[in-house]
Design a protein around this motif. Structure first.
Motif, short mmCIF file in Angstrom:
data_model
loop_
_atom_site.label_atom_id
_atom_site.label_comp_id
_atom_site.label_asym_id
_atom_site.label_seq_id
_atom_site.Cartn_x
_atom_site.Cartn_y
_atom_site.Cartn_z
N HIS A 191 -19.87 -37.67 23.49
CA HIS A 191 -19.36 -36.99 24.69
C HIS A 191 -18.01 -36.35 24.41
O HIS A 191 -17.79 -35.17 24.73
CB HIS A 191 -19.26 -38.02 25.82
N GLU A 192 -17.11 -37.08 23.80
CA GLU A 192 -15.79 -36.54 23.49
C GLU A 192 -15.87 -35.47 22.40
O GLU A 192 -15.12 -34.49 22.43
CB GLU A 192 -14.84 -37.67 23.08
N LEU A 243 -17.60 -32.16 44.68
CA LEU A 243 -17.50 -33.11 43.58
C LEU A 243 -17.94 -32.42 42.29
O LEU A 243 -18.95 -31.71 42.26
CB LEU A 243 -18.38 -34.33 43.83
N LEU A 244 -17.16 -32.64 41.22
CA LEU A 244 -17.50 -32.15 39.89
C LEU A 244 -17.46 -33.31 38.92
O LEU A 244 -16.41 -33.93 38.71
CB LEU A 244 -16.51 -31.06 39.45
N SER A 245 -18.61 -33.63 38.33
CA SER A 245 -18.73 -34.76 37.41
C SER A 245 -19.17 -34.27 36.04
O SER A 245 -19.70 -33.17 35.89
CB SER A 245 -19.76 -35.76 37.97
N ASP A 246 -18.97 -35.10 35.03
CA ASP A 246 -19.49 -34.79 33.70
C ASP A 246 -21.00 -35.00 33.66
O ASP A 246 -21.74 -34.21 33.06
CB ASP A 246 -18.83 -35.67 32.64
N TYR A 247 -21.46 -36.10 34.29
CA TYR A 247 -22.87 -36.49 34.25
C TYR A 247 -23.51 -36.30 35.62
O TYR A 247 -22.80 -36.22 36.63
CB TYR A 247 -22.98 -37.97 33.86
N ILE A 297 -25.33 -51.74 22.59
CA ILE A 297 -23.89 -51.50 22.63
C ILE A 297 -23.47 -50.53 21.53
O ILE A 297 -22.63 -49.65 21.75
CB ILE A 297 -23.14 -52.83 22.52
N ALA A 298 -24.07 -50.67 20.35
CA ALA A 298 -23.75 -49.75 19.25
C ALA A 298 -24.18 -48.33 19.59
O ALA A 298 -23.44 -47.36 19.34
CB ALA A 298 -24.44 -50.22 17.97
N ILE A 299 -25.36 -48.18 20.18
CA ILE A 299 -25.83 -46.85 20.56
C ILE A 299 -24.92 -46.24 21.62
O ILE A 299 -24.57 -45.06 21.55
CB ILE A 299 -27.29 -46.93 21.06
N LEU A 300 -24.53 -47.03 22.61
CA LEU A 300 -23.67 -46.52 23.67
C LEU A 300 -22.30 -46.10 23.15
O LEU A 300 -21.71 -45.14 23.64
CB LEU A 300 -23.51 -47.56 24.77
N ARG A 301 -21.81 -46.81 22.14
CA ARG A 301 -20.53 -46.41 21.54
C ARG A 301 -20.66 -45.02 20.92
O ARG A 301 -19.79 -44.15 21.11
CB ARG A 301 -20.10 -47.44 20.49
N HIS A 302 -21.73 -44.78 20.21
CA HIS A 302 -21.96 -43.45 19.63
C HIS A 302 -22.17 -42.40 20.72
O HIS A 302 -21.74 -41.24 20.57
CB HIS A 302 -23.16 -43.49 18.69
N TYR A 303 -22.82 -42.80 21.81
CA TYR A 303 -23.07 -41.86 22.91
C TYR A 303 -21.74 -41.42 23.54
O TYR A 303 -21.54 -40.24 23.82
CB TYR A 303 -23.97 -42.54 23.93
N ARG A 304 -20.84 -42.37 23.77
CA ARG A 304 -19.54 -42.02 24.35
C ARG A 304 -18.72 -41.16 23.38
O ARG A 304 -18.04 -40.22 23.80
CB ARG A 304 -18.78 -43.29 24.71
N HIS A 305 -18.77 -41.50 22.09
CA HIS A 305 -18.04 -40.69 21.11
C HIS A 305 -18.61 -39.28 21.04
O HIS A 305 -17.87 -38.30 20.87
CB HIS A 305 -18.12 -41.35 19.73
N LEU A 314 -27.29 -36.55 23.48
CA LEU A 314 -28.28 -37.52 23.02
C LEU A 314 -28.59 -37.33 21.53
O LEU A 314 -28.66 -38.30 20.77
CB LEU A 314 -29.55 -37.41 23.84
N ARG A 315 -28.77 -36.08 21.12
CA ARG A 315 -29.08 -35.80 19.71
C ARG A 315 -27.93 -36.21 18.79
O ARG A 315 -28.17 -36.79 17.72
CB ARG A 315 -29.39 -34.31 19.53
#
Length: 230
Positions: free
Chosen positions: A54-55, A124-128, A44-52, A70-71
């Motif tokens: 992204h922004e 369709l246009l997606s981010d991922y 969950i901590a890693i995913l929080r950083h991953y979403r941040h 990812l980096r």
């Protein structure tokens, strides 16, 4: 006004309800947390950083946008790159797919079919990368063109209009004959306007301006699209 020729959809939050997806995903998240609490907290901590991350990358041009995210998540979380990659593949890409399916917006398949029967092109246009989610939603064959921001030929997130321009070019329609349907006023409206196409919003978010059509679900928006194209 130029007749409508194509409708381009966003994916996350547009074809399915993000809040409903998170609620549907919660039991699996709790189950994993009960069985392996340290692993779950770590993920969950890693995913929080991953979403941040992204922004933080929104608006930056890169031919390696996926790796950049990812980096950046690895740097901010203090974890190794391959650890972050594995957590994202498991917890962010694969595990939520059943929840995505259950959170499909009402009338999704019927709305897309009705739009196509009218002779309009769909995209369709997606981010991922979107194919796994589209298959989960049962609409992977409903589009004439599919693109995502992480592709090297796009390499930038909305509100930069590069992705929309790329899709419009692939559809071979004029920008002002294309409608972009999204859910986020802060990025989708700006991208559509910069690309020179029309825009509408779906979901519970308020429209930022009265002149932007806003709908509660895809059944209502498809009816409006068909009326506009008539």
């Amino acid at each position: 006004m130029t007749p409508l020729a194509a409708v381009i959809f966003d994916l996350d939050g547009t074809l399915y309800d993000t809040r409903r997806m998170r609620l549907a995903f919660l039991p699996l998240l709790v189950s994993r947390a009960v069985r392996r609490p340290l692993e779950a907290m770590h993920a969950i901590a890693i995913l929080r950083h991953y979403r941040h991350a992204h922004e933080a990358l929104r608006g930056r041009q890169s031919t390696s946008l996926a790796e950049d995210q990812l980096r950046l998540a690895a740097e901010r979380s203090g974890e190794g790159l391959e650890t972050v990659r594995a957590v994202v593949a498991d917890w962010f890409e694969r595990a939520p797919l059943p929840a995505v399916r259950s959170a499909a917006r009402p009338g999704l398949g019927q709305a897309l079919a009705a739009i196509r029967r009218q002779g309009l092109r769909t995209a369709l246009l997606s981010d991922y990368p979107p194919m796994a989610k589209l298959e989960a939603l049962g609409v992977d064959l409903a589009f004439d063109a599919i693109a995502w921001a992480q592709q090297p030929e796009i390499g930038v997130l909305k509100p930069n209009p590069t992705g929309l321009r790329h899709v419009i070019e692939r559809l071979r329609v004029r920008p002002d004959a294309a409608l972009y349907v999204g859910d986020r006023p802060d990025v989708d409206v700006g991208a559509a306007r910069a690309a020179g196409c029309r825009v509408a919003l779906v979901g519970e978010r308020a429209s930022p301006a009265d002149d932007i059509p806003h709908f509660d679900d895809l059944r209502a928006i498809s009816a409006w699209i068909l009326h506009s194209a008539a």
